[in-house]
Design a protein around this motif. Structure first.
Motif, PDB file in Angstrom:
ATOM      1  N   LEU A 155      66.124  32.329  49.814  1.00 12.50           N
ATOM      2  CA  LEU A 155      66.301  32.660  51.713  1.00 12.50           C
ATOM      3  C   LEU A 155      65.678  30.849  52.154  1.00 12.50           C
ATOM      4  O   LEU A 155      66.071  30.131  51.332  1.00 12.50           O
ATOM      5  N   THR A 156      66.370  30.859  53.532  1.00 13.10           N
ATOM      6  CA  THR A 156      66.070  28.742  53.934  1.00 13.10           C
ATOM      7  C   THR A 156      65.487  28.705  54.721  1.00 13.10           C
ATOM      8  O   THR A 156      65.298  29.899  55.623  1.00 13.10           O
ATOM      9  N   VAL A 157      63.979  28.663  54.626  1.00  5.37           N
ATOM     10  CA  VAL A 157      63.175  27.452  56.192  1.00  5.37           C
ATOM     11  C   VAL A 157      63.295  26.579  56.067  1.00  5.37           C
ATOM     12  O   VAL A 157      63.488  25.632  56.000  1.00  5.37           O
ATOM     13  N   HIS A 158      64.373  26.763  57.816  1.00  4.35           N
ATOM     14  CA  HIS A 158      65.026  25.524  58.268  1.00  4.35           C
ATOM     15  C   HIS A 158      64.356  25.318  59.059  1.00  4.35           C
ATOM     16  O   HIS A 158      63.850  26.198  60.732  1.00  4.35           O
ATOM     17  N   LEU A 159      63.542  24.195  59.328  1.00  5.83           N
ATOM     18  CA  LEU A 159      62.786  23.119  60.804  1.00  5.83           C
ATOM     19  C   LEU A 159      61.893  24.140  61.031  1.00  5.83           C
ATOM     20  O   LEU A 159      60.460  24.728  60.433  1.00  5.83           O
ATOM     21  N   ASP A 160      61.385  24.617  62.506  1.00  8.99           N
ATOM     22  CA  ASP A 160      60.878  25.371  63.023  1.00  8.99           C
ATOM     23  C   ASP A 160      60.723  26.788  62.352  1.00  8.99           C
ATOM     24  O   ASP A 160      60.113  27.712  63.062  1.00  8.99           O
TER      25      ASP A 160
ATOM     26  N   LEU B  80      64.137  16.254  53.697  1.00  9.21           N
ATOM     27  CA  LEU B  80      62.810  15.556  55.161  1.00  9.21           C
ATOM     28  C   LEU B  80      63.668  15.663  56.584  1.00  9.21           C
ATOM     29  O   LEU B  80      63.223  15.701  57.190  1.00  9.21           O
ATOM     30  N   SER B  81      65.247  16.007  56.348  1.00 13.07           N
ATOM     31  CA  SER B  81      65.424  15.567  57.974  1.00 13.07           C
ATOM     32  C   SER B  81      66.849  16.594  57.552  1.00 13.07           C
ATOM     33  O   SER B  81      67.529  16.643  56.437  1.00 13.07           O
ATOM     34  N   SER B  82      67.362  16.830  58.589  1.00 13.61           N
ATOM     35  CA  SER B  82      68.967  17.883  58.108  1.00 13.61           C
ATOM     36  C   SER B  82      69.425  18.698  59.621  1.00 13.61           C
ATOM     37  O   SER B  82      68.714  18.394  61.125  1.00 13.61           O
ATOM     38  N   PRO B  83      70.973  18.424  59.452  1.00 15.81           N
ATOM     39  CA  PRO B  83      71.504  19.547  60.689  1.00 15.81           C
ATOM     40  C   PRO B  83      70.077  20.554  61.450  1.00 15.81           C
ATOM     41  O   PRO B  83      69.914  21.069  60.564  1.00 15.81           O
ATOM     42  N   ARG B  84      70.677  20.456  62.796  1.00 15.06           N
ATOM     43  CA  ARG B  84      69.863  21.309  63.380  1.00 15.06           C
ATOM     44  C   ARG B  84      70.460  22.785  63.071  1.00 15.06           C
ATOM     45  O   ARG B  84      69.947  24.080  62.803  1.00 15.06           O
ATOM     46  N   ASN B  85      71.490  22.746  63.279  1.00 20.45           N
ATOM     47  CA  ASN B  85      72.394  24.493  62.981  1.00 20.45           C
ATOM     48  C   ASN B  85      72.118  25.006  61.319  1.00 20.45           C
ATOM     49  O   ASN B  85      71.912  24.009  60.614  1.00 20.45           O
ATOM     50  N   LYS B  86      71.555  25.793  61.595  1.00 20.21           N
ATOM     51  CA  LYS B  86      70.706  26.283  60.105  1.00 20.21           C
ATOM     52  C   LYS B  86      72.004  27.628  58.892  1.00 20.21           C
ATOM     53  O   LYS B  86      71.752  26.847  58.143  1.00 20.21           O
ATOM     54  N   ASP B  87      72.711  26.980  59.927  1.00 19.01           N
ATOM     55  CA  ASP B  87      73.895  27.230  58.835  1.00 19.01           C
ATOM     56  C   ASP B  87      74.426  26.968  58.918  1.00 19.01           C
ATOM     57  O   ASP B  87      75.156  26.585  56.934  1.00 19.01           O
ATOM     58  N   SER B  88      73.769  25.092  58.534  1.00 14.98           N
ATOM     59  CA  SER B  88      74.375  24.123  57.528  1.00 14.98           C
ATOM     60  C   SER B  88      74.192  24.474  56.028  1.00 14.98           C
ATOM     61  O   SER B  88      74.510  23.864  54.989  1.00 14.98           O
ATOM     62  N   GLN B  89      72.765  25.334  56.078  1.00 12.48           N
ATOM     63  CA  GLN B  89      72.077  25.726  54.685  1.00 12.48           C
ATOM     64  C   GLN B  89      72.941  26.426  53.886  1.00 12.48           C
ATOM     65  O   GLN B  89      72.185  27.008  53.155  1.00 12.48           O
ATOM     66  N   ALA B  90      74.223  27.008  54.441  1.00 15.58           N
ATOM     67  CA  ALA B  90      74.908  28.283  53.604  1.00 15.58           C
ATOM     68  C   ALA B  90      74.714  27.758  52.280  1.00 15.58           C
ATOM     69  O   ALA B  90      74.812  29.022  51.166  1.00 15.58           O
ATOM     70  N   LEU B  91      75.641  26.441  52.593  1.00 12.60           N
ATOM     71  CA  LEU B  91      76.219  26.112  50.990  1.00 12.60           C
ATOM     72  C   LEU B  91      75.115  25.580  50.032  1.00 12.60           C
ATOM     73  O   LEU B  91      74.862  26.052  48.962  1.00 12.60           O
ATOM     74  N   ALA B  92      73.414  25.592  50.668  1.00 11.51           N
ATOM     75  CA  ALA B  92      72.624  25.290  49.952  1.00 11.51           C
ATOM     76  C   ALA B  92      72.032  26.343  49.047  1.00 11.51           C
ATOM     77  O   ALA B  92      71.887  26.263  47.266  1.00 11.51           O
ATOM     78  N   LEU B  93      71.778  27.426  49.569  1.00  7.10           N
ATOM     79  CA  LEU B  93      71.206  29.432  49.606  1.00  7.10           C
ATOM     80  C   LEU B  93      72.262  29.065  48.328  1.00  7.10           C
ATOM     81  O   LEU B  93      71.756  29.471  46.771  1.00  7.10           O
ATOM     82  N   GLN B  94      73.894  29.177  48.433  1.00 10.27           N
ATOM     83  CA  GLN B  94      74.219  29.414  47.136  1.00 10.27           C
ATOM     84  C   GLN B  94      74.437  29.222  45.918  1.00 10.27           C
ATOM     85  O   GLN B  94      74.117  29.330  44.503  1.00 10.27           O
ATOM     86  N   LEU B  95      74.002  27.432  45.900  1.00  9.48           N
ATOM     87  CA  LEU B  95      73.907  26.981  44.587  1.00  9.48           C
ATOM     88  C   LEU B  95      72.786  27.211  44.155  1.00  9.48           C
ATOM     89  O   LEU B  95      72.516  27.115  42.999  1.00  9.48           O
ATOM     90  N   VAL B  96      71.518  27.173  44.700  1.00  8.76           N
ATOM     91  CA  VAL B  96      70.233  27.697  44.618  1.00  8.76           C
ATOM     92  C   VAL B  96      70.390  29.049  44.019  1.00  8.76           C
ATOM     93  O   VAL B  96      69.753  29.467  42.777  1.00  8.76           O
ATOM     94  N   LYS B  97      70.477  30.036  44.203  1.00 13.56           N
ATOM     95  CA  LYS B  97      70.924  31.423  44.197  1.00 13.56           C
ATOM     96  C   LYS B  97      71.965  30.959  42.416  1.00 13.56           C
ATOM     97  O   LYS B  97      70.760  31.845  41.702  1.00 13.56           O
ATOM     98  N   LEU B  98      72.432  30.289  42.070  1.00  9.54           N
ATOM     99  CA  LEU B  98      73.356  30.127  40.633  1.00  9.54           C
ATOM    100  C   LEU B  98      72.389  29.529  40.321  1.00  9.54           C
ATOM    101  O   LEU B  98      72.545  30.287  39.314  1.00  9.54           O
ATOM    102  N   CYS B  99      72.054  28.728  40.800  1.00  8.69           N
ATOM    103  CA  CYS B  99      71.263  27.808  39.700  1.00  8.69           C
ATOM    104  C   CYS B  99      70.058  28.541  38.839  1.00  8.69           C
ATOM    105  O   CYS B  99      69.564  28.953  38.072  1.00  8.69           O
ATOM    106  N   ALA B 100      69.076  29.255  39.494  1.00  9.86           N
ATOM    107  CA  ALA B 100      68.217  30.298  39.561  1.00  9.86           C
ATOM    108  C   ALA B 100      68.565  31.254  38.910  1.00  9.86           C
ATOM    109  O   ALA B 100      68.332  31.512  37.498  1.00  9.86           O
TER     110      ALA B 100
END
Length: 651
Positions: free
Chosen positions: A146-151, A184-204
């Motif tokens: 999962l992604t836990v994003h900002l707030d 430490l910082s990122s865009p407000r939109n949580k969808d910006s992390q969709a590719l990051a989630l796929q990369l992490v799942k693949l590496c795991a």
């Protein structure tokens, strides 16, 4: 407290009092709201209390790392590959154990203070019970990526962060670790992390599968996929079978696909899973056309493609014998417990392909250690090539390391020259004083380590090389990275595992080492007392030089006080010089300018030892270089780096 933090706390308080369906929290996913409620009701966390990340002290961190050491070595390549993909986007990569403690970390050390404060650091405890809703802790609680994003975070302290995580399971279906990339910082939109989630799942998944294959080298291994083209490169499912055809291990995907209602798969027989008998597996071990690898799942019509790897032939068990260090490594110690622990750790890595970083003061025996590790390894019949990165003139480093083709530059050898890296092919390359390598060449060395090929100066085609790399330094490379003088990606590549050699003054086997290096000569009591009282700023190198000189001056039967160098008989050995923390590894010229500020305690231990040696030699750099067995330019470089200025050169 910022308005955003106050608003976040109010939202979490609504969930705490009204439950997960509180209106103010509906924009957050259900998994996040469930975690908030768990933090309040189960973990008894107070949403109004903001606290910085918990960083474990070094001793407790070491305990967690020791328990994960074998797994971390397997996972390290995956972490490095993932970091190369995301580093330019501001992410760091963390690997935690199943309790949420960060046991490995790759990040930009120039942001060290900010990362440590945010908890994106070694030793950080990201369990939900301590940190509240966060990527690692909530992945542990739910067992899902999962992604836990900002707030989304529970604690308002962490709401600037974005954390994307995936659990890593072992071959028995148990949670083994958590892989995380955070920024430490990122865009407000949580969808910006969709590719990051796929990369992490693949590496795991890749780390899981690598650990699985390592664990089940002696079993039948079944690779299954819906398409035959992916069997060799990326199978969907991995199963391990014991000699009776029962499942003794599996990857996570296989557990989810073939497990019973409770997810249990271990112990299931092959014939209960597929329309296939154990005695038929042999034909799937051969190279067959794709359509002949097909198997049918038991009780259904799903068709999968299978590749089976049989267990290796079992050799006769060796006669039991007491576990012992390889002789070349054992010879380095005469019974010092701290050194013995390092040697035992090194013995477990003797044939590992990972790079080693050897740290320790000047003269502590880093090259002797590297030679011993090479001699104990399967590479011992191939070359051991030592390169002192501080001693080669900067203008020649590139051609010396990488070689050159004929006519590639003015003064090049007529027939070209094979570089030192190529000379080490099949064996071990030892890079001493790696911190002194020019920045421009560090990128080229990184390519050698990652691609295992070397491009000579003036050549157009790289040459493949098979080398084990051991690097050594007396300087804290982390500080050089923060100062921008050493590449962080090269540092992480070299630091696959770190071996730290203790200084001679701290070793409990000093007396035994004196006897060993005396070459069979007796040592008079007064001479022995002087040797044991000396601070040995040059460590083992200095001890060897002193004993060789004393043996030459002796009567051939015993070493007496008169045979020792006069400097050794100078008054009173000072107490052991404490090692300075990394942040204090250097000092300014002003701090070293006067005797009152230039005492050894103000410098890192090895620089303090150099300062003491210079004072004892009345600032004769040539004499110190001869005594320590180093080039004069190396002494000058270290003086400049530590800010040590000779009295005759002070304003």
């Amino acid at each position: 407290m910022h308005a955003e933090q106050r608003q976040h706390i109010d939202t979490v308080m609504q969930v705490a009092s009204l439950g997960v369906d509180a209106d103010g929290a509906r924009r957050h996913e259900r998994v996040i709201r469930d975690s908030w409620l768990r933090c309040v009701r189960q973990h008894r966390l107070d949403p109004t209390r903001m606290q910085e990340a918990v960083i474990l002290p070094a001793g407790r961190l070491r305990e967690h790392q020791d328990q994960m050491e074998a797994f971390t070595h397997i996972a390290r390549h995956g972490l490095e590959t993932l970091y190369q993909q995301v580093a330019g986007l501001g992410y760091v990569v963390l690997l935690t154990d199943a309790r949420g403690v960060t046991v490995d970390f790759i990040g930009d050390l120039q942001l060290d203070a900010s990362l440590r404060k945010a908890g994106l650091y070694l030793g950080a405890d990201w369990s939900e019970a301590h940190a509240g809703t966060c990527g690692v802790g909530t992945a542990i609680s739910t067992g899902e990526a999962l992604t836990v994003h900002l707030d989304d975070h529970f604690d308002a302290t962490h709401i600037p962060l974005t954390c994307t995580t995936s659990p890593v399971y072992d071959d028995q279906g148990r949670l083994r670790a958590v892989l995380d990339i955070s920024a430490l910082s990122s865009p407000r939109n949580k969808d910006s992390q969709a590719l990051a989630l796929q990369l992490v799942k693949l590496c795991a998944r890749q780390i899981e599968d690598a650990a699985f294959l390592q664990r089940h080298r002696a079993d039948w291994v079944l690779r299954l996929a819906a398409a035959p083209q992916f069997l060799d490169v990326r199978p969907q499912y991995l199963l391990a079978l014991d000699a009776a055809g029962r499942v003794c291990g599996h990857n996570r995907a296989a557990q989810q696909a073939f497990g019973d209602a409770g997810g249990r798969l271990l112990g299931s027989g092959l014939e209960a899973l597929f329309e296939l008998r154990l005695d038929e597996l042999g034909r799937f071990a051969a190279s067959l056309p794709g359509d002949r690898r097909a198997v049918l799942r038991r009780g259904g019509k799903e068709l999968l493609f299978l590749q089976a790897t049989p267990p290796p032939a079992r050799p006769a068990p060796p006669a039991p014998q007491a576990a012992a260090l390889p002789e070349p490594l054992a010879a380095l110690s005469a019974g010092d417990p701290a050194l013995d622990r390092q040697l035992e750790r090194a013995a477990r890595l003797v044939n590992s392909p990972i790079s080693l970083l050897v740290t320790g003061e000047t003269g502590a025996g880093k090259e002797y250690f590297a030679k011993a590790l090479h001699a104990a390894s399967a590479r011992r019949g191939r070359p051991f090539v030592a390169v002192n990165c501080a001693a080669i003139p900067e203008a020649l480093v590139e051609s010396e390391l990488f070689g050159h083709v004929a006519g590639s530059f003015s003064g090049a050898a007529a027939r070209g020259k094979k570089g030192l890296i190529t000379e080490a092919d099949g064996g071990t390359l030892f890079l001493d004083e790696i911190g002194d390598m020019p920045l421009a060449l560090q990128a080229r060395l990184l390519r050698v380590l990652s691609e295992r090929e070397v491009l000579p100066v003036g050549a157009t085609r790289p040459l493949p090389v098979n080398i084990r790399v051991i690097a050594a330094t007396h300087a804290p490379l982390e500080d050089l990275v923060r100062q921008g003088r050493f590449r962080d990606d090269l540092y992480y590549r070299l630091n696959g595992a770190q071996i730290t050699l203790p200084p001679l003054r701290e070793r409990r086997d000093l007396g035994a080492m004196v006897e060993r290096l005396a070459g069979g000569l007796a040592i008079a009591p007064a001479a022995r007392a002087a040797l044991l009282a000396h601070a040995w700023p040059g460590n083992l190198r200095e001890l060897r030089n002193v004993l060789e000189l004393a043996a030459s001056l002796s009567d051939g039967r015993a070493i007496d006080v008169a045979d020792l160098p006069p400097a050794l008989l100078a008054p009173a050995r000072p107490g052991p010089v404490p090692a300075a923390p990394a942040a204090a590894a250097t000092t300014s010229p002003a701090a070293a300018a006067g005797p009152q500020a230039g005492e050894p305690g103000a410098l890192a231990a090895d620089d303090a030892a150099l300062l003491a040696a210079l004072k004892a030699a009345h600032w004769n750099v040539s004499a110190v270089a001869r005594r320590l067995g180093l080039a004069r330019m190396t002494i000058y470089r270290r003086m400049q780096r530590a800010g040590i200025v000779a009295p005759q050169h002070r304003d």
